[in-house]
Scaffold this motif. Structure first.
Motif, PDB file in Angstrom:
ATOM      1  N   UNK A 294      52.286  13.974  10.976  1.00 25.48           N
ATOM      2  CA  UNK A 294      52.553  14.792  12.163  1.00 25.48           C
ATOM      3  C   UNK A 294      53.886  14.403  12.802  1.00 25.48           C
ATOM      4  N   UNK A 295      54.175  13.120  12.826  1.00 30.74           N
ATOM      5  CA  UNK A 295      55.444  12.642  13.379  1.00 30.74           C
ATOM      6  C   UNK A 295      56.605  13.186  12.543  1.00 30.74           C
ATOM      7  N   UNK A 296      56.426  13.184  11.232  1.00 31.81           N
ATOM      8  CA  UNK A 296      57.463  13.705  10.338  1.00 31.81           C
ATOM      9  C   UNK A 296      57.683  15.201  10.590  1.00 31.81           C
ATOM     10  N   UNK A 297      56.615  15.948  10.784  1.00 32.79           N
ATOM     11  CA  UNK A 297      56.748  17.384  11.072  1.00 32.79           C
ATOM     12  C   UNK A 297      57.540  17.610  12.354  1.00 32.79           C
ATOM     13  N   UNK A 298      57.284  16.784  13.378  1.00 31.68           N
ATOM     14  CA  UNK A 298      58.036  16.899  14.635  1.00 31.68           C
ATOM     15  C   UNK A 298      59.528  16.704  14.379  1.00 31.68           C
TER      16      UNK A 298
ATOM     17  N   UNK B  65      70.537  10.853  11.193  1.00 28.89           N
ATOM     18  CA  UNK B  65      69.672   9.824  11.768  1.00 28.89           C
ATOM     19  C   UNK B  65      68.207  10.248  11.718  1.00 28.89           C
ATOM     20  N   UNK B  66      67.931  11.499  12.033  1.00 28.11           N
ATOM     21  CA  UNK B  66      66.553  11.999  11.959  1.00 28.11           C
ATOM     22  C   UNK B  66      66.032  11.955  10.523  1.00 28.11           C
ATOM     23  N   UNK B  67      66.880  12.303   9.568  1.00 28.51           N
ATOM     24  CA  UNK B  67      66.482  12.238   8.162  1.00 28.51           C
ATOM     25  C   UNK B  67      66.199  10.795   7.747  1.00 28.51           C
ATOM     26  N   UNK B  68      66.982   9.867   8.262  1.00 23.12           N
ATOM     27  CA  UNK B  68      66.765   8.445   7.975  1.00 23.12           C
ATOM     28  C   UNK B  68      65.419   7.969   8.542  1.00 23.12           C
ATOM     29  N   UNK B  69      65.098   8.435   9.727  1.00 20.76           N
ATOM     30  CA  UNK B  69      63.808   8.084  10.340  1.00 20.76           C
ATOM     31  C   UNK B  69      62.668   8.633   9.492  1.00 20.76           C
ATOM     32  N   UNK B  70      62.802   9.872   9.042  1.00 16.72           N
ATOM     33  CA  UNK B  70      61.772  10.475   8.193  1.00 16.72           C
ATOM     34  C   UNK B  70      61.596   9.644   6.924  1.00 16.72           C
ATOM     35  N   UNK B  71      62.696   9.251   6.320  1.00 18.64           N
ATOM     36  CA  UNK B  71      62.627   8.435   5.112  1.00 18.64           C
ATOM     37  C   UNK B  71      61.878   7.123   5.386  1.00 18.64           C
ATOM     38  N   UNK B  72      62.201   6.466   6.491  1.00 17.05           N
ATOM     39  CA  UNK B  72      61.527   5.215   6.841  1.00 17.05           C
ATOM     40  C   UNK B  72      60.037   5.427   7.100  1.00 17.05           C
TER      41      UNK B  72
END
Length: 104
Positions: free
Chosen positions: A46-50, A80-87
């Motif tokens: 769900x966090x990733x979808x956000x 940066x958002x893509x990096x967070x998704x990856x993590x």
């Protein structure tokens, strides 16, 4: 149990912050940790979808942006958002074994 998880502001989820080796926790503590982690882990998609929604909005902004500086800023934010998704996916997959322990 909250003291065993630290809120990671960048990721937007609590992550394990265990100070002892796994075997140093009692079976009851281990079970509580596993249950809490499984709840957190379940919230990761769900966090990733956000974050993906935010990326999509920023990409729309970027496609209409004519200011080079603003375009660079948007690109940086998207990266940066893509990096967070990856993590987040790494946390989700790396700790998949924890879920298996709960069911054994």
């Amino acid at each position: 149990m909250r003291e065993l998880f630290t809120n990671d502001e960048r990721l937007g989820i609590p992550i394990p912050d265990l100070n002892l080796e796994w075997d140093e926790y009692t079976k009851g503590e281990q079970q509580q940790i596993l249950v809490q982690w499984e709840n957190i882990r379940g919230s990761i998609p769900d966090r990733i979808k956000e974050l993906e929604s935010t990326i999509n909005r920023k990409q729309v902004q970027l496609s209409d942006e004519s200011n080079f500086t603003k375009s660079c800023q948007l690109n940086s934010e998207i990266a940066e958002l893509a990096s967070i998704i990856n993590d987040l996916w790494l946390w989700y997959r790396t700790n998949q074994g924890v879920s298996e322990k709960m069911h054994n």
